[in-house]
Structures are given as structure tokens and as C-alpha cells.
Write a protein that holds these residues in place. Structure first.
Motif, mmCIF file in Angstrom:
data_model
loop_
_atom_site.group_PDB
_atom_site.id
_atom_site.type_symbol
_atom_site.label_atom_id
_atom_site.label_comp_id
_atom_site.label_asym_id
_atom_site.label_seq_id
_atom_site.Cartn_x
_atom_site.Cartn_y
_atom_site.Cartn_z
ATOM 1 N N PRO A 14 42.658 25.538 40.931
ATOM 2 C CA PRO A 14 42.331 26.661 41.817
ATOM 3 C C PRO A 14 42.692 28.034 41.250
ATOM 4 N N LYS A 15 43.637 28.095 40.334
ATOM 5 C CA LYS A 15 44.050 29.387 39.776
ATOM 6 C C LYS A 15 43.520 29.600 38.369
ATOM 7 N N SER A 16 42.602 28.751 37.964
ATOM 8 C CA SER A 16 42.009 28.872 36.637
ATOM 9 C C SER A 16 41.212 30.169 36.511
ATOM 10 N N ALA A 46 33.206 29.317 39.195
ATOM 11 C CA ALA A 46 32.888 28.157 40.034
ATOM 12 C C ALA A 46 32.496 28.604 41.439
ATOM 13 N N LEU A 47 33.196 29.580 41.991
ATOM 14 C CA LEU A 47 32.845 30.085 43.323
ATOM 15 C C LEU A 47 31.468 30.745 43.311
ATOM 16 N N TYR A 48 31.191 31.497 42.260
ATOM 17 C CA TYR A 48 29.884 32.140 42.137
ATOM 18 C C TYR A 48 28.785 31.078 42.055
ATOM 19 N N LEU A 72 35.032 37.298 46.553
ATOM 20 C CA LEU A 72 35.270 38.732 46.749
ATOM 21 C C LEU A 72 36.689 39.021 47.222
ATOM 22 N N GLN A 73 37.295 38.085 47.961
ATOM 23 C CA GLN A 73 38.686 38.265 48.373
ATOM 24 C C GLN A 73 39.613 38.173 47.159
ATOM 25 N N ARG A 74 39.292 37.271 46.240
ATOM 26 C CA ARG A 74 40.103 37.116 45.025
ATOM 27 C C ARG A 74 39.939 38.304 44.084
ATOM 28 N N ASP A 75 38.703 38.768 43.937
ATOM 29 C CA ASP A 75 38.416 39.848 42.989
ATOM 30 C C ASP A 75 37.302 40.724 43.553
ATOM 31 N N PRO A 76 37.657 41.747 44.343
ATOM 32 C CA PRO A 76 36.629 42.585 44.984
ATOM 33 C C PRO A 76 35.730 43.322 43.995
#
Length: 133
Positions: free
Chosen positions: A23-25, A31-33, A56-60
Motif C-alpha cells: 500500500p505504501k509502494s 495502481a490507483l490510476y 488525489l487524497q494521497r497526492d493532490p
């Protein structure tokens, strides 16, 4: 690879497995995209929204933010959530201005495709060799 072969169920399972195991890779954003695109191809807007919102929450300011906001807006229109659609579609210009691509050697390109070179790459006239007589 499964996504390119239009094997969306397999692609979705691979993306979900990567997110579960790592999950923190630094590949979790990709993967989310991909998970969002896979869901969109399968006409599952709710799943696409969930994946892209998490990204977007992880990296806006993720490089794909303008694209993500556009497709989130389209999904929200299909889900009849018009205020959310307006919010995402309205944020595209702001994100396009911030979206930058970093290439090799420190070059950058803005969303309009203008390449900017670092100062160390200043264009100089080539040195001419003196011709000896």
C-alpha cells in the motif's frame, strides 16, 4: 498488460493485489490510476471515483490530476451528483497550470507543451576551430 489486452477483470485484480500487498509502494499511485481506468472501462463509475479520490487524497498534485478531475466530473454527471461534477470540472484549469513533467536532465514541460531547459543548458554558439594555414 491485462489492461492493454482489455482483460479488465484481471487488471482490476492485479491492481487490487498490488495495493493490498504494497500500500505504501511508489507504484501504488499508478495502481490507483489504473484501477480507476479499469473501473471506468467496465462502466463502474462508483469504483472509479473511489480509486481516483484515494489517489488525489494521497497526492493532490499528481501529474494526472487534470485528467483525473475531468473523468471524475464525468462520472459524477453520470451519477447525477452535479455539485461534485462542477467542483472537479472547475478545478481543471488550476491543476493544468501546476501540472509539470520532469524529463531527463532537469527539463520541464508545462501543460501547454512548452519545454523549459535549465540554465545550465543555455544555448551557446559552438566554438570554431581556427584554421591553421
Amino acid at each position: 498488460m491485462a489492461y492493454q489486452l482489455q482483460q479488465y477483470d484481471e487488471a482490476r485484480m492485479a491492481y487490487e493485489q498490488l495495493l493490498k500487498l504494497f500500500p505504501k509502494s511508489n507504484r501504488a499511485g499508478e495502481a490507483l490510476y489504473g484501477l480507476g481506468w479499469t473501473a471506468l472501462r467496465q462502466e463502474q463509475c462508483e469504483m472509479a471515483v473511489e480509486a481516483w479520490q484515494t489517489l488525489l487524497q494521497r497526492d493532490p498534485d499528481v501529474m494526472q490530476a487534470p485528467d483525473i478531475h475531468y473523468h471524475l466530473g464525468q462520472c459524477y454527471i453520470q451519477l447525477a451528483k452535479y455539485p461534485d461534477a462542477r467542483r472537479h470540472l472547475g478545478s481543471i484549469p488550476r491543476h493544468r497550470q501546476r501540472a509539470r513533467w520532469r524529463g531527463a536532465g532537469g527539463c520541464t514541460a508545462d501543460s501547454n507543451g512548452r519545454v523549459q531547459r535549465p540554465a545550465k543548458w543555455a544555448v551557446r554558439e559552438p566554438r570554431r576551430l581556427r584554421e591553421e594555414a
